[in-house]
Design an enzyme around this catalytic site. Structure first.
Site: not given
Ligand code: 5GP
Ligand code: MG
Length: 176
Positions: A100-101, A104, A153, A166
């Protein structure tokens, strides 16, 4: 400082620090997965750069595949349902590393992991480039985590702001 769309971002983690840390994660995987031929599953779009660098750091036998998650409102009480597009591999008996990237809230992975476990893999671990511990709301913990960051962010190294950013080799954070 850089501008992406209407917002200003400042340098946060340099490409050198990113490459060094991702190399360390690859080394951990090399040690832990030798002889196990792990299958990395990268979650598109955000993870593709991290997944490529992590995968290049592997010196053991390993495979990689990518999927896209599509979430829609389910009719059940669980609310959002996440389905994987493009998961053709047979996961039975395989050692899976989800790539995963960023974690959050943890919502994406917590709704997707059951789908993986349902296919009877030998093991499942999570590798993420970033984690935001303060934002976490679901019971998800990365096994391989490059960096913990504050709840702000970020863009770059595969992560976008509304489609852009990206391709930045360094990581940038939203300026106050
Ligand atoms: P989660 O399901 O863990 O809440 O969200 C994960 C997704 O939210 C990540 O895969 C990403 O796409 C997006 N996301 C959450 N925080 C950030 C951030 O600081 N920057 C960016 N670009 N995407 C984020
Ligand atoms: Mg993502």
């Amino acid at each position: 400082m850089i501008k992406v769309h209407d917002k200003t971002f400042v340098p946060f983690i340099t490409r050198e620090d990113i490459q060094k840390r991702v190399g360390e994660l690859a080394e951990m995987i090399n040690e832990e997965y030798a002889g196990k031929k792990p299958l990395l599953i990268g979650i598109l779009n955000g993870s593709f750069i991290f997944a490529a660098d992590l995968f290049r750091g592997l010196t053991i036998e390993a495979e990689i595949s990518f999927i896209k998650l599509v979430s829609y409102k389910g009719t059940t009480s669980t609310g959002n349902v996440v389905t994987a597009i493009g998961m053709e591999e047979d996961l039975h008996g395989r050692h899976i590393i989800i790539v995963e990237d960023i974690i959050d809230t943890g919502k994406t992975l917590s709704s997707f992991l059951p789908e993986i476990h349902h296919r009877n893999p030998a093991s499942v671990k999570i590798a993420t480039f970033l984690s935001k511990p303060e934002a976490l709301k679901y019971d998800i913990k990365a096994d391989f985590n490059a960096f913990n960051i504050e709840n702000k962010f970020v863009v770059g190294y595969g992560l976008d702001y509304d489609g852009l950013g990206r391709n930045l080799p360094d990581l940038f954070i939203l300026s106050e």
